[in-house]
Design a protein around this motif. Structure first.
Motif, PDB file in Angstrom:
ATOM      1  N   GLY A  15      55.375  -9.535  52.903  1.00 62.95           N
ATOM      2  CA  GLY A  15      56.221  -8.601  51.810  1.00 62.95           C
ATOM      3  C   GLY A  15      55.318  -8.431  50.757  1.00 62.95           C
ATOM      4  N   PRO A  16      54.762  -9.438  50.192  1.00 59.94           N
ATOM      5  CA  PRO A  16      53.893  -9.322  48.991  1.00 59.94           C
ATOM      6  C   PRO A  16      52.491  -8.485  49.379  1.00 59.94           C
ATOM      7  CG  PRO A  16      54.036 -11.517  49.217  1.00 59.94           C
ATOM      8  CD  PRO A  16      54.835 -10.895  50.372  1.00 59.94           C
ATOM      9  N   TYR A  54      53.899 -18.696  48.840  1.00 63.43           N
ATOM     10  CA  TYR A  54      54.208 -18.154  49.980  1.00 63.43           C
ATOM     11  C   TYR A  54      53.553 -18.723  51.016  1.00 63.43           C
ATOM     12  CZ  TYR A  54      57.056 -14.279  48.314  1.00 63.43           C
ATOM     13  OH  TYR A  54      57.868 -13.326  47.484  1.00 63.43           O
ATOM     14  N   SER A  90      63.476 -12.898  48.327  1.00 66.41           N
ATOM     15  CA  SER A  90      61.997 -13.074  47.402  1.00 66.41           C
ATOM     16  C   SER A  90      61.309 -11.850  47.385  1.00 66.41           C
ATOM     17  CB  SER A  90      61.408 -14.245  48.126  1.00 66.41           C
ATOM     18  OG  SER A  90      60.047 -14.499  47.530  1.00 66.41           O
ATOM     19  N   TRP A  91      61.317 -11.120  48.812  1.00 62.51           N
ATOM     20  CA  TRP A  91      60.668 -10.009  48.952  1.00 62.51           C
ATOM     21  C   TRP A  91      61.096  -9.032  47.994  1.00 62.51           C
ATOM     22  CZ3 TRP A  91      59.412  -9.821  54.752  1.00 62.51           C
ATOM     23  CH2 TRP A  91      58.453 -10.733  55.001  1.00 62.51           C
ATOM     24  N   THR A  92      62.604  -8.864  47.983  1.00 60.54           N
ATOM     25  CA  THR A  92      63.399  -8.046  47.272  1.00 60.54           C
ATOM     26  C   THR A  92      63.098  -7.888  45.747  1.00 60.54           C
ATOM     27  OG1 THR A  92      64.975  -7.902  48.822  1.00 60.54           O
ATOM     28  CG2 THR A  92      65.739  -7.194  46.817  1.00 60.54           C
TER      29      THR A  92
END
Length: 166
Positions: A15-16, A54, A90-92
């Protein structure tokens, strides 16, 4: 630990990495232009801490997976399902903050995320105590991040509210 452990450690970083790929050219300039609280760490420190968090979270999920026998059986549905939900939230948060530049929505998601991580720690604790303890730095960092996001959101609503006492 290899290769499953490496996959579990790498998965949360997807995601990051995607957010960074889409925003890396404009985010540093945007970040520098914000009126941040004086105790806010530099942008590169934020990136380093999030990356570390993460990776630790991924390792913790591996410990839970391994403690429950590996594979993808029913016993893993709640502990890893809840993990997947909090990872998506968290990614959102990253998308809302770094891509959409919406501190208000990011803050709401951070508060939701905090509750999810506390729930995750409570679910993981009976399965693997170390995995649950590895979520404590994540909770501490969410506290810092939520505080920074709150200040940025308030400044977006009332520019100039950040005084020397904040």
């Amino acid at each position: 630990m290899w290769p499953q452990g490496a996959i579990f450690v790498a998965l949360p970083l997807l995601g990051p990495i995607l957010v960074w790929l889409f925003t890396h050219q404009r985010t540093p300039a945007w970040w520098e232009g914000l009126r941040k609280p004086p105790w806010c760490p530099p942008y590169k420190v934020l990136l380093l801490v999030w990356t570390t968090i993460y990776a630790i979270m991924g390792y913790a999920s591996y410990l839970v997976w391994k403690a429950l026998g590996g594979g993808f059986g029913r016993a893993l549905a709640l502990p890893l399902g809840l993990y997947a939900v909090q990872l998506a939230v968290s990614w959102t948060v990253l998308v809302l903050f770094f891509a959409a530049h919406n501190a208000g929505l990011a803050l709401l998601h951070l508060l939701l995320l905090y509750g999810l991580v506390v729930s995750l720690a409570l679910v993981w604790h009976p399965i693997n105590k170390l995995a649950a303890l590895l979520l404590l730095p994540y909770l501490a960092w969410l506290t810092v991040t939520a505080s920074i996001t709150y200040h940025l959101w308030m400044d977006s609503l009332c520019p100039g509210h950040l005084g020397k006492g904040d």
